[in-house]
Enzyme design. Structure first.
Site, PDB file in Angstrom:
ATOM      1  N   THR A   1      86.488  42.602  30.683  1.00  0.00           N
ATOM      2  CA  THR A   1      86.760  41.765  31.924  1.00  0.00           C
ATOM      3  C   THR A   1      86.330  40.332  31.854  1.00  0.00           C
ATOM      4  OG1 THR A   1      86.876  41.790  34.579  1.00  0.00           O
ATOM      5  CG2 THR A   1      84.934  42.853  33.178  1.00  0.00           C
ATOM      6  N   ASN A   2      86.164  39.629  33.066  1.00  0.00           N
ATOM      7  CA  ASN A   2      85.242  38.261  33.118  1.00  0.00           C
ATOM      8  C   ASN A   2      84.386  38.055  34.432  1.00  0.00           C
ATOM      9  OD1 ASN A   2      87.148  36.870  35.099  1.00  0.00           O
ATOM     10  ND2 ASN A   2      88.640  37.314  33.517  1.00  0.00           N
ATOM     11  N   HIS A   3      83.855  36.917  34.546  1.00  0.00           N
ATOM     12  CA  HIS A   3      83.212  36.867  35.927  1.00  0.00           C
ATOM     13  C   HIS A   3      83.729  36.244  36.781  1.00  0.00           C
ATOM     14  CE1 HIS A   3      79.336  38.264  34.084  1.00  0.00           C
ATOM     15  NE2 HIS A   3      79.344  37.520  32.982  1.00  0.00           N
ATOM     16  N   SER A   4      85.026  36.025  37.036  1.00  0.00           N
ATOM     17  CA  SER A   4      85.616  35.465  38.105  1.00  0.00           C
ATOM     18  C   SER A   4      84.997  36.316  39.462  1.00  0.00           C
ATOM     19  CB  SER A   4      87.264  35.536  38.002  1.00  0.00           C
ATOM     20  OG  SER A   4      87.753  35.413  39.274  1.00  0.00           O
TER      21      SER A   4
END
Ligand code: C5P
Length: 224
Positions: free
Chosen positions: A29-32
């Site tokens: 996933t990512n840090h959005s």
């Protein structure tokens, strides 16, 4: 928000990261944070629109009066976006969709095999949700106004202009660096066929309201 510049319009927003599962307990996933998209959904609602917010895994409360659809993966987000876009008049894609997903998903937890060799992961590219929706008949007919976002670490203006054309959308919004994941302030660059305009640094909700006012003005001019 007064007047209700989007009264009678249906606005669709994607927000947050996606989560691409590797096995039942792991994934990428990512840090959005989803904050910009949630602020846009709230601002659109305040402007009188019926708002559907497709959210990846985020820790944010649903803005009042907004219909929320929770998804995990890019494929789930694409599915929901294509379905909901069929009756939307504005689509704002803010989600930080994972570019790749694992090529295979293991039904069981992937175990260390004792050999000392970690597993090799293979990836496949995810579909571009915004570009897919922007190619739909509704968007090409001018019934659906599509807005994209771009986060770039360099050459924002050049990249934003190129991205707007590549995705086939009338309006692209650039996040003016540094990357603002999770922060409450931002500044934005609006790139359309006529050129570039900056919305100076402000809280995300204020920027969202300004962006919604821009979108409403363009829609009332007939859109594309
Ligand atoms: O190509 P890039 O990821 O920089 O484009 C960003 C814009 O495209 C954002 O509006 C994002 O929500 C959208 N996007 C998408 N699906 C993808 C990748 C990006 O909708 N797979």
């Amino acid at each position: 928000f007064s007047p209700k510049v989007l009264a009678g319009q249906q606005v669709l927003v994607t927000a947050g990261p996606t989560f691409e599962a590797l096995d039942p307990i792991r994934g990428i996933t990512n840090h959005s944070s989803g904050k910009m998209g949630f602020a846009i959904a709230r601002a659109a609602r305040e402007a009188g629109a019926e708002v559907t917010l497709i959210a990846g895994p985020v820790h944010l409360p649903t803005p009042r009066g907004v219909r929320r659809i929770d998804v995990l993966s890019a494929l789930e987000m694409l599915d929901a976006a294509q379905r909901e876009a069929q009756h939307a008049s504005v689509f704002v894609a803010t989600a930080a969709v994972a570019d790749w997903r694992p090529a295979s998903h293991s039904e069981q937890k992937i175990k260390k095999d004792g050999s000392g060799h970690p597993p090799v992961l293979h990836f496949v590219e995810n579909p571009d949700i915004l570009a897919t929706v922007a190619k739909s008949e509704r968007a090409r007919d001018g019934q659906l106004f599509c807005v994209g976002f771009a986060a770039e670490s360099e050459n924002l203006i050049a990249h934003a202009k190129a991205k707007r054309e590549r995705k086939g959308i009338p309006l692209l919004v650039g996040n003016i660096g540094p990357l603002t994941f999770g922060q409450d302030d931002n500044s934005l660059l609006l790139v359309d066929a006529d050129g570039v305009r900056e919305l100076p640094r402000a809280p995300k909700l204020q920027l969202a309201r300004e962006l919604i006012a821009e979108v409403a003005a363009r829609r009332s001019q007939g859109g594309l």
